[in-house]
Design an enzyme around this catalytic site. Structure first.
Site, short mmCIF file in Angstrom:
data_model
loop_
_atom_site.label_atom_id
_atom_site.label_comp_id
_atom_site.label_asym_id
_atom_site.label_seq_id
_atom_site.Cartn_x
_atom_site.Cartn_y
_atom_site.Cartn_z
N HIS A 191 -11.50 -72.54 -71.56
CA HIS A 191 -12.36 -73.33 -72.44
C HIS A 191 -13.32 -74.10 -71.56
O HIS A 191 -12.89 -74.96 -70.78
CB HIS A 191 -11.50 -74.30 -73.28
CG HIS A 191 -10.55 -73.58 -74.19
ND1 HIS A 191 -10.88 -73.25 -75.48
CD2 HIS A 191 -9.32 -73.08 -73.98
CE1 HIS A 191 -9.87 -72.59 -76.04
NE2 HIS A 191 -8.90 -72.48 -75.14
N LEU A 192 -14.61 -73.77 -71.67
CA LEU A 192 -15.60 -74.44 -70.84
C LEU A 192 -16.27 -75.61 -71.57
O LEU A 192 -17.00 -76.39 -70.95
CB LEU A 192 -16.65 -73.43 -70.35
CG LEU A 192 -16.12 -72.36 -69.37
CD1 LEU A 192 -17.22 -71.36 -69.02
CD2 LEU A 192 -15.56 -73.00 -68.10
N ARG A 193 -16.02 -75.70 -72.89
CA ARG A 193 -16.45 -76.87 -73.70
C ARG A 193 -17.96 -77.05 -73.80
O ARG A 193 -18.42 -78.13 -74.21
CB ARG A 193 -15.84 -78.16 -73.13
CG ARG A 193 -14.35 -78.16 -72.94
CD ARG A 193 -13.61 -78.03 -74.24
NE ARG A 193 -12.17 -78.30 -74.07
CZ ARG A 193 -11.23 -77.71 -74.78
NH1 ARG A 193 -11.55 -76.83 -75.73
NH2 ARG A 193 -9.96 -78.00 -74.59
N ASP B 60 -9.60 -68.41 -81.19
CA ASP B 60 -8.61 -69.16 -80.40
C ASP B 60 -8.61 -70.66 -80.68
O ASP B 60 -9.66 -71.29 -80.81
CB ASP B 60 -8.85 -68.95 -78.91
CG ASP B 60 -7.83 -69.68 -78.08
OD1 ASP B 60 -6.63 -69.47 -78.29
OD2 ASP B 60 -8.22 -70.51 -77.24
N HIS C 158 -5.04 -65.68 -81.39
CA HIS C 158 -4.22 -66.89 -81.26
C HIS C 158 -3.21 -66.80 -82.39
O HIS C 158 -3.51 -67.13 -83.53
CB HIS C 158 -5.08 -68.15 -81.38
CG HIS C 158 -4.28 -69.42 -81.31
ND1 HIS C 158 -4.51 -70.40 -80.36
CD2 HIS C 158 -3.23 -69.87 -82.04
CE1 HIS C 158 -3.64 -71.39 -80.53
NE2 HIS C 158 -2.87 -71.09 -81.55
N HIS D 248 -1.77 -66.23 -74.79
CA HIS D 248 -0.74 -67.23 -74.40
C HIS D 248 0.60 -67.10 -75.13
O HIS D 248 1.00 -67.98 -75.89
CB HIS D 248 -1.28 -68.66 -74.54
CG HIS D 248 -2.05 -68.98 -75.80
ND1 HIS D 248 -1.61 -68.67 -77.06
CD2 HIS D 248 -3.25 -69.60 -75.96
CE1 HIS D 248 -2.49 -69.08 -77.94
NE2 HIS D 248 -3.52 -69.64 -77.29
N ASP E 218 -5.61 -70.44 -70.04
CA ASP E 218 -5.89 -71.29 -71.20
C ASP E 218 -6.33 -72.69 -70.73
O ASP E 218 -5.94 -73.71 -71.31
CB ASP E 218 -4.70 -71.40 -72.16
CG ASP E 218 -5.11 -71.96 -73.53
OD1 ASP E 218 -6.31 -72.15 -73.77
OD2 ASP E 218 -4.20 -72.25 -74.34
O1 DOR Z 1 -3.44 -76.11 -76.06
C1 DOR Z 1 -4.41 -75.54 -76.49
N1 DOR Z 1 -5.64 -76.06 -76.33
N2 DOR Z 1 -4.25 -74.42 -77.16
C2 DOR Z 1 -5.26 -73.81 -77.80
O2 DOR Z 1 -5.06 -72.77 -78.36
C3 DOR Z 1 -6.61 -74.43 -77.81
C4 DOR Z 1 -6.79 -75.30 -76.65
C5 DOR Z 1 -8.00 -76.19 -76.73
O3 DOR Z 1 -9.08 -75.71 -77.10
O4 DOR Z 1 -7.90 -77.35 -76.36
ZN ZN Z 2 -7.19 -71.29 -75.61
#
Ligand code: DOR
Ligand code: ZN
Length: 425
Positions: free
Chosen positions: A63-65, A153, A180, A233, A306
């Site tokens: 996740h690069l946000r 996801d 997911h 995951h 993840d």
């Molecule tokens: O722990 C998690 N964080 N699981 C996920 O599936 C999404 C992720 C997130 O985007 O923070």
């Molecule tokens: Zn994820």
């Protein structure tokens, strides 16, 4: 001018290479791997004596946000963390803001990574528009824009017919559906693994059935549609069994495990440790053992982090309210190397689970040092020990349950297309 990396132990599982050799890079690509190459006067020489030379690692779940949550991470800080962890390619999830359900955002991600990033970014687009579960994205357009798979996801696709149709379209475009798998109704708001510990802590439990039931459905839909299904995951023993059995029956299914799910148990949550709050939850010792068995017998195809950066303001609160997720790009390699010490996998198998195997899952043209390939390379010092501290981590966020722990193994140099993007030697 060429670059020659000399005298390292080259491990390239895709070509079955494990020997002390030199790697010759020309114009950003691997020219050859050979013994005792004689450099020309203007060649750049990198001495890799005592180091592994491996393909740049490939992480198919980060996740690069970016866009939208740059206060947690962005494409620059996230790929900087990737390079420091030995990763040269990451596939990024679409739960950005707005979510990556269209060509403009997909192209933005790829271009920003090309221009400013430290690693290649391969976007995964959402399955449904806005990850709302109501209507499908334009899969053909998104494939043309450079997306490598589809995933909602963070969220399950609850509507079975919607997922079935997504698989039918994805199959038509020869793209994977990346699931997911957690049945929200069985999860029922659970914030940690359900069991005696959740009762003791007074926290709502998320039982293994939420994952396994959803995985069973997803596998059967893949069987029905012929689509390629990749399960994110995985965390429970029963899930590994389902994937193992599906593979034996010829279903086109692959799966990944995170370093935290094969390293930690639910005990990490004790003390209401918010940095151990993750979805799916950390489970029992029996589940951890099943993850290792799944890696050992090849049921589990890939190790993926993840990597889920969260700002302290999203974490520093009561456990029930804290965000799910932990960072992982910089701790994945040393945690995975522990599998070698434990006799679960050979060193070559660990590298395969972090390079060619994940690349193959998403058909990313990376993860090998074969002649002609892009020269994405990691130089790894297996003996380098370091401590996980705010200062040693490049990610913008520091939500890790491994804080202050000692790690053994480090990418001490990372090259992307022949250019050094990370160096600590
Ligand atoms: O722990 C998690 N964080 N699981 C996920 O599936 C999404 C992720 C997130 O985007 O923070
Ligand atoms: Zn994820």
């Amino acid at each position: 001018m060429k670059t020659i990396i000399k005298n390292g132990r080259v491990i390239d599982p895709a070509q079955n290479i494990d020997a002390i050799l030199d790697v010759v890079i020309s114009a950003g690509c691997i020219e050859s791997i050979a013994a005792q190459v004689q450099p020309a006067a203007d060649d750049q020489v990198i001495d890799a004596t005592g180091l592994l030379i491996t393909p740049g690692l490939v992480d198919i779940h980060v996740h690069l946000r970016d866009p939208g949550y740059e206060y947690k991470e962005d494409i620059v800080s996230g790929t900087r963390a990737a390079a420091a962890g030995g990763f040269t390619s990451v596939a990024c999830m679409p739960n950005t803001n707005p979510s990556n359900d269209n060509k403009a955002i997909t192209r933005y991600m790829i271009q920003k990574a090309e221009l400013e990033g430290y690693a290649n970014v391969f976007p995964i687009c959402s399955i449904t528009k806005g990850q709302q579960g109501d209507s499908l994205v334009e899969m053909g357009d998104l494939k043309l824009a450079g997306c490598v798979g589809f995933s909602d996801d963070g969220l399950n696709v609850e509507d079975g017919a919607m997922l079935r149709h997504a698989m039918e379209y994805a199959q038509g475009f020869d793209m994977p559906i990346i699931a997911h798998s957690e049945d929200e109704s069985i999860k029922d708001g659970g914030v940690m693994n359900e069991g005696p510990l959740s009762t003791e802590l007074g926290l709502t439990g998320n039982p293994w059935v939420s994952e396994a039931a959803s995985v069973a459905r997803d596998i059967m839909l893949a069987e029905l549609t012929g689509a390629r299904l990749h399960i994110c995951h995985i965390s429970s023993k029963r899930t590994v069994e389902l994937v193992r059995e599906a593979k034996q029956r010829g279903v086109r299914v692959t799966c990944e495990v995170t370093p935290h799910h094969f390293t930690l148990t639910e005990e990490a949550v004790r003390g209401y440790e918010v940095n151990a709050k993750v979805g799916p939850p950390l489970r029992t010792a029996a589940d951890v053992a099943a993850m290792k068995e799944g890696l050992r017998d090849g049921t589990i195809d890939a190790i993926a982090t993840d990597h889920a950066p969260h700002h302290i303001d999203d974490k520093n609160m009561e456990f029930v309210y804290a965000a799910f997720g932990m960072i992982g790009l910089e701790t994945a390699l040393p945690l995975s190397l522990r599998l070698v010490d434990e006799g679960v996998l050979s060193l070559n198998e660990v590298i395969a689970c972090l390079s060619c195997k994940p690349a193959n899952v998403l058909r990313i043209p990376r993860g090998t040092l074969i002649a002609g390939a892009v020269a994405d390379i990691a130089l790894i010092n297996l003996e380098h020990t370091w401590e996980v501290t705010r200062q040693s981590i490049r990610s913008r966020s520091f939500n890790t349950p491994f804080e202050q722990q000692s790690m053994k193994g480090k990418a001490v140099m990372t090259l992307r297309a022949g250019r050094v993007v990370h160096k600590e030697i």
